[in-house]
Design an enzyme around this catalytic site. Structure first.
Site, PDB file in Angstrom:
ATOM      1  N   ASP A  88      42.710  47.772  39.300  1.00  0.00           N
ATOM      2  CA  ASP A  88      42.460  49.024  40.285  1.00  0.00           C
ATOM      3  C   ASP A  88      44.161  49.108  40.663  1.00  0.00           C
ATOM      4  O   ASP A  88      44.428  49.059  42.011  1.00  0.00           O
ATOM      5  CB  ASP A  88      41.914  48.478  41.348  1.00  0.00           C
ATOM      6  CG  ASP A  88      40.296  48.352  40.681  1.00  0.00           C
ATOM      7  OD1 ASP A  88      39.771  49.254  40.247  1.00  0.00           O
ATOM      8  OD2 ASP A  88      39.955  47.222  40.958  1.00  0.00           O
ATOM      9  N   HIS A  94      36.507  39.093  39.640  1.00  0.00           N
ATOM     10  CA  HIS A  94      36.239  38.390  41.159  1.00  0.00           C
ATOM     11  C   HIS A  94      36.552  37.068  41.148  1.00  0.00           C
ATOM     12  O   HIS A  94      37.072  36.794  42.107  1.00  0.00           O
ATOM     13  CB  HIS A  94      34.976  39.022  41.454  1.00  0.00           C
ATOM     14  CG  HIS A  94      34.845  40.487  41.698  1.00  0.00           C
ATOM     15  ND1 HIS A  94      33.567  40.859  40.711  1.00  0.00           N
ATOM     16  CD2 HIS A  94      35.136  41.527  42.363  1.00  0.00           C
ATOM     17  CE1 HIS A  94      33.619  42.288  41.043  1.00  0.00           C
ATOM     18  NE2 HIS A  94      34.438  42.506  41.930  1.00  0.00           N
TER      19      HIS A  94
END
Length: 280
Positions: free
Chosen positions: A150, A37
């Site tokens: 992802d 992140h």
């Protein structure tokens, strides 16, 4: 850093930035932040004058028997990490801010949502597309940042952004890995020490196939066999597929375009996904 909980407050906070044409970067997350992140935040700060991070454990992307109730949460830690990383606005809405009581409209993705994880998690990408679309409308960023781990989510979001004429650039940041190769993810905290060691089989399998590709192997079946040999220590292999990196369709032999080898499997009670891009 300002922490904001409503869309109306966020729009007011960002009004001056839009008026002065200051580019807004956006990093949507479900919290329990890690170095992956923070790499997205770093990319945003390098490209944009203002960085917004959202934290929302999105209920519509979890199936009925999945881990919504126990998904890792530590909001005070996330606040600290965002502040230290130079985030300007932390948007932390309650789920009811996103889905009020009479909410009844969803974004239904198409073919990109059907293979890979979509075949095993019905409705997952419908929830992803819906919440990302809503967050995009609330934040109205110039650029949004997602992680390559992802891969299918990235493809679905990029297609949605194009199809719905959203004026947002989608930037995909390479997967961040721990020192031993394990892809960073919030769910890694579910793994005990023994399971974590076995989970390394997934990245090793991908790296072995990638090495064979770099050495000249272009047959997807042979590359898949190389990868599967390394996956014997995981408890359940859900899928291992080599697909076109953009369309997610099955890659033909010999590989001629950008491809990705994608894996999903269970170690203990934890479902893990990972991928590598196969470039010439």
């Amino acid at each position: 850093m300002q922490t904001i909980t409503t869309a109306a407050e966020l729009r007011r906070a960002l009004a001056d930035s839009r008026k002065n044409d200051r580019h807004i970067g956006f990093v949507p997350t479900m919290g329990y932040l890690h170095e992956g992140h923070l790499a997205l935040v770093k990319a945003s700060r390098a490209r944009c004058a203002v960085t917004v991070v959202s934290i929302l454990v999105n209920p519509t992307q979890f199936g009925p028997n999945e881990d919504l109730s126990v998904y890792p949460r530590d909001f005070s830690r996330d606040q600290r990490l965002c502040s230290e990383a130079g985030v300007d606005y932390l948007f932390a809405p309650d789920a009811r801010e996103i889905y009020p009581p009479e909410f009844d409209t969803f974004v239904e993705p198409g073919d990109l949502a059907r293979p890979l994880c979509g075949a095993f998690r019905p409705g997952h990408f419908r929830g992803v597309a819906t919440v990302v679309c809503k967050l995009f409308n609330m934040v109205q960023p110039n650029v949004a940042f997602f992680g390559q781990k992802d891969l299918q989510q990235c493809a679905v979001v990029r297609r949605m952004t194009v199809d719905l004429d959203l004026p947002i650039e989608i930037v995909i940041v390479p997967t961040v890995r721990d020192y031993d190769g394990l892809a960073m993810r919030s769910r890694n905290r579910y793994l005990n020490a023994e399971e974590r060691q076995r989970a390394l089989a997934i990245s090793r399998a991908l790296f072995a196939a990638e090495a064979a590709f770099r050495a000249g192997e272009r047959d997807p079946e042979k590359l898949a066999q190389i990868a599967k040999w390394h996956l014997q220590s995981i408890d359940h292999l859900q899928y291992l597929e080599i697909v076109h990196a953009h369309t997610l369709g099955s890659a033909a032999s010999p590989l001629t375009g950008p491809a990705a080898i994608c894996v999903a499997g269970d170690v203990g009670r934890t479902r893990l996904i990972d991928n590598v891009i196969l470039n010439r």
